[in-house]
Design a protein around this motif. Structure first.
Motif, PDB file in Angstrom:
ATOM      1  N   HIS A   7     -16.555  89.212 -12.265  1.00  0.00           N
ATOM      2  CA  HIS A   7     -16.283  88.878 -10.667  1.00  0.00           C
ATOM      3  C   HIS A   7     -16.293  90.948 -10.349  1.00  0.00           C
ATOM      4  O   HIS A   7     -16.887  90.711  -8.665  1.00  0.00           O
ATOM      5  CB  HIS A   7     -15.380  88.490 -10.463  1.00  0.00           C
ATOM      6  CG  HIS A   7     -15.182  86.857 -10.879  1.00  0.00           C
ATOM      7  ND1 HIS A   7     -14.267  86.276 -11.186  1.00  0.00           N
ATOM      8  CD2 HIS A   7     -16.688  86.267  -9.947  1.00  0.00           C
ATOM      9  CE1 HIS A   7     -15.044  84.641 -11.245  1.00  0.00           C
ATOM     10  NE2 HIS A   7     -16.071  84.806 -10.919  1.00  0.00           N
ATOM     11  N   ARG A  14     -22.088  74.877  -7.393  1.00  0.00           N
ATOM     12  CA  ARG A  14     -21.642  75.328  -7.066  1.00  0.00           C
ATOM     13  C   ARG A  14     -21.192  74.718  -5.303  1.00  0.00           C
ATOM     14  O   ARG A  14     -20.923  74.862  -4.574  1.00  0.00           O
ATOM     15  CB  ARG A  14     -23.399  76.672  -6.911  1.00  0.00           C
ATOM     16  CG  ARG A  14     -23.185  77.733  -7.617  1.00  0.00           C
ATOM     17  CD  ARG A  14     -24.514  78.273  -7.493  1.00  0.00           C
ATOM     18  NE  ARG A  14     -24.762  79.494  -9.133  1.00  0.00           N
ATOM     19  CZ  ARG A  14     -25.193  79.269  -9.515  1.00  0.00           C
ATOM     20  NH1 ARG A  14     -25.836  77.816 -10.384  1.00  0.00           N
ATOM     21  NH2 ARG A  14     -24.816  80.059 -10.607  1.00  0.00           N
ATOM     22  N   GLY A  26     -18.576  75.765  -2.950  1.00  0.00           N
ATOM     23  CA  GLY A  26     -19.025  75.868  -2.151  1.00  0.00           C
ATOM     24  C   GLY A  26     -19.228  75.093  -0.337  1.00  0.00           C
ATOM     25  O   GLY A  26     -19.288  76.050   0.699  1.00  0.00           O
ATOM     26  N   PRO A  85     -20.792  79.866  -0.070  1.00  0.00           N
ATOM     27  CA  PRO A  85     -21.948  79.602  -0.770  1.00  0.00           C
ATOM     28  C   PRO A  85     -21.112  81.128  -1.978  1.00  0.00           C
ATOM     29  O   PRO A  85     -21.560  80.584  -2.931  1.00  0.00           O
ATOM     30  CB  PRO A  85     -23.238  80.212  -0.387  1.00  0.00           C
ATOM     31  CG  PRO A  85     -23.205  80.225   1.105  1.00  0.00           C
ATOM     32  CD  PRO A  85     -21.993  79.913   1.118  1.00  0.00           C
ATOM     33  N   ALA A  86     -21.081  82.037  -1.599  1.00  0.00           N
ATOM     34  CA  ALA A  86     -20.312  82.390  -2.527  1.00  0.00           C
ATOM     35  C   ALA A  86     -19.005  82.360  -3.190  1.00  0.00           C
ATOM     36  O   ALA A  86     -18.763  82.646  -4.624  1.00  0.00           O
ATOM     37  CB  ALA A  86     -19.620  83.861  -1.698  1.00  0.00           C
ATOM     38  N   ARG A  87     -18.374  81.602  -2.586  1.00  0.00           N
ATOM     39  CA  ARG A  87     -17.309  80.461  -3.400  1.00  0.00           C
ATOM     40  C   ARG A  87     -17.462  80.236  -4.757  1.00  0.00           C
ATOM     41  O   ARG A  87     -17.035  80.165  -5.736  1.00  0.00           O
ATOM     42  CB  ARG A  87     -16.256  80.233  -2.496  1.00  0.00           C
ATOM     43  CG  ARG A  87     -14.938  79.332  -3.263  1.00  0.00           C
ATOM     44  CD  ARG A  87     -14.483  79.072  -1.570  1.00  0.00           C
ATOM     45  NE  ARG A  87     -12.603  78.436  -2.758  1.00  0.00           N
ATOM     46  CZ  ARG A  87     -12.707  77.055  -2.901  1.00  0.00           C
ATOM     47  NH1 ARG A  87     -14.413  76.345  -2.860  1.00  0.00           N
ATOM     48  NH2 ARG A  87     -11.427  76.998  -3.660  1.00  0.00           N
ATOM     49  N   GLY A  88     -19.062  79.544  -4.389  1.00  0.00           N
ATOM     50  CA  GLY A  88     -19.733  78.392  -5.626  1.00  0.00           C
ATOM     51  C   GLY A  88     -20.506  79.266  -6.413  1.00  0.00           C
ATOM     52  O   GLY A  88     -20.089  78.846  -7.639  1.00  0.00           O
ATOM     53  N   ASP A  89     -20.540  80.567  -6.153  1.00  0.00           N
ATOM     54  CA  ASP A  89     -21.069  81.026  -7.028  1.00  0.00           C
ATOM     55  C   ASP A  89     -19.846  82.094  -7.722  1.00  0.00           C
ATOM     56  O   ASP A  89     -20.390  82.186  -9.581  1.00  0.00           O
ATOM     57  CB  ASP A  89     -22.142  82.411  -6.655  1.00  0.00           C
ATOM     58  CG  ASP A  89     -23.761  81.892  -5.515  1.00  0.00           C
ATOM     59  OD1 ASP A  89     -23.883  81.157  -6.734  1.00  0.00           O
ATOM     60  OD2 ASP A  89     -23.346  82.952  -4.753  1.00  0.00           O
ATOM     61  N   ALA A  96     -19.294  79.166 -11.005  1.00  0.00           N
ATOM     62  CA  ALA A  96     -19.624  78.920 -11.360  1.00  0.00           C
ATOM     63  C   ALA A  96     -19.633  79.966 -12.598  1.00  0.00           C
ATOM     64  O   ALA A  96     -20.257  79.372 -13.660  1.00  0.00           O
ATOM     65  CB  ALA A  96     -21.265  78.837 -10.663  1.00  0.00           C
ATOM     66  N   GLU A  97     -19.350  81.189 -11.849  1.00  0.00           N
ATOM     67  CA  GLU A  97     -19.387  82.083 -13.204  1.00  0.00           C
ATOM     68  C   GLU A  97     -17.807  82.327 -14.368  1.00  0.00           C
ATOM     69  O   GLU A  97     -18.100  82.795 -15.714  1.00  0.00           O
ATOM     70  CB  GLU A  97     -19.258  83.715 -13.001  1.00  0.00           C
ATOM     71  CG  GLU A  97     -20.629  83.883 -12.312  1.00  0.00           C
ATOM     72  CD  GLU A  97     -20.371  85.844 -12.013  1.00  0.00           C
ATOM     73  OE1 GLU A  97     -19.770  86.414 -12.671  1.00  0.00           O
ATOM     74  OE2 GLU A  97     -20.801  86.009 -10.729  1.00  0.00           O
ATOM     75  N   TYR A 142     -16.313  89.611  -2.963  1.00  0.00           N
ATOM     76  CA  TYR A 142     -17.079  88.530  -3.778  1.00  0.00           C
ATOM     77  C   TYR A 142     -17.831  87.759  -2.580  1.00  0.00           C
ATOM     78  O   TYR A 142     -18.985  88.259  -2.187  1.00  0.00           O
ATOM     79  CB  TYR A 142     -16.410  87.300  -4.387  1.00  0.00           C
ATOM     80  CG  TYR A 142     -17.695  87.240  -5.442  1.00  0.00           C
ATOM     81  CD1 TYR A 142     -17.798  87.665  -6.593  1.00  0.00           C
ATOM     82  CD2 TYR A 142     -17.778  85.748  -5.152  1.00  0.00           C
ATOM     83  CE1 TYR A 142     -19.115  87.022  -7.877  1.00  0.00           C
ATOM     84  CE2 TYR A 142     -19.416  85.524  -5.822  1.00  0.00           C
ATOM     85  CZ  TYR A 142     -18.828  85.912  -7.883  1.00  0.00           C
ATOM     86  OH  TYR A 142     -20.335  85.452  -8.362  1.00  0.00           O
TER      87      TYR A 142
END
Length: 289
Positions: free
Chosen positions: A50, A166, A170, A181-185, A188-189, A269
């Protein structure tokens, strides 16, 4: 270039550290060849990856290393821990010393920020500067721990695809005030593919154990012991309120304050450009070339 380096933490736990820079030439000194050392510490549920964008822009002037803390990422996840605060600080101290990063700049997010300032308080000789990203010094209380347990139970695992991950984190997570959307990404990591779909790469049970070691305690006294220049950064929509952040700056002997607009808890992030604009001037003043 990114390379993995194994660090030995407390009790022989294997920790994965990730260096975002080229290795030094033979015979070159550590700091002279690679710049001052920076150790990046992720928050609860996070992982070293991250920090990739932050580590890459840091690596032009610093030796930047991100650590997967125990229970996270590619580091060991010991079934019985320990997961107490002292152990996390010991692990970070071991990473700094084994990697030759000291005197180091510590940059931490949430739980990682707490680890960072506890290490700075314990070892002022080892830490030259500190960045605290969206971590409160006050106690969060037992109710907060119950909310987290309920949140974990609400996750619709396993997820069929990463797109589902995501979308849920997200957009569909009921704790969200608006889509992110950034929270979904971000989430996902930290998922791993299993035979039945995608599940967290960490143990939610362990994460609750980790969290319970700090949520009912305040950490102001340790904050006041931090001697090095320190930047407290918050997102305007993050978990650290402005009044508490400014009080943290007042308590710190050499504290400074910055905030990032349009950012939530995942400041670095959510808004990497705003995060960089907040942090770079501080590092330039705290670590003059």
């Amino acid at each position: 270039m990114v390379r993995r380096i194994e660090v030995t933490g407390t009790g022989g736990v294997r920790l994965a550290a990730w260096e975002f820079t080229d290795p030094p030439k033979a015979g070159a000194g550590s700091e002279g060849a690679r710049g001052p050392g920076v150790l990046l510490l992720h928050g609860l549920l996070g992982r070293a990856a991250h920090w990739a964008e932050t580590a890459r822009w840091l690596s032009t002037r610093h030796r930047s290393v991100a650590l997967d803390q125990r229970g996270h990422g590619r580091s060991d996840k010991p079934a019985e821990g320990p997961f107490d605060r002292s152990t996390y600080v010991d692990d970070a101290e071991a990473a700094v010393e084994q990697l030759g990063l000291g005197p180091v700049t510590l940059i931490g997010h949430a739980m990682g920020a707490l680890t960072a300032w506890q290490l700075a308080a314990r070892r002022p000789d080892l830490v030259r500067a500190l960045v605290i990203c969206d971590m409160r010094a006050s106690a969060l209380g037992a109710a907060s721990q119950r909310e987290w347990a309920e949140w974990f139970r609400s996750w619709p695992v396993p997820f069929a695809t990463l797109a589902d991950v995501r979308r849920w984190f997200g957009e569909d997570d009921p704790t969200l005030e608006r889509p992110n959307p950034a929270r979904g990404d971000f989430f996902a990591e930290v998922m791993a593919e299993r035979s039945d779909g995608w599940r967290p790469a960490f143990s939610c049970r362990q994460m609750l154990r980790v969290r319970e070691t700090w949520v009912q305690d305040a950490h102001w006294e340790e904050l006041a012991l931090v001697e090095c220049p320190t930047l407290v950064v918050r997102g305007l929509d993050g978990e650290l309120g402005r009044a508490e952040a400014q009080e943290m700056v007042r308590v710190l002997p050499r504290g400074q304050y910055a905030e990032v607009v349009d950012a939530g808890h995942l400041v670095h992030y959510d808004q990497p450009d705003g995060w960089r604009r907040a942090v770079e001037p501080f590092l330039a003043s705290a670590l003059p070339v």
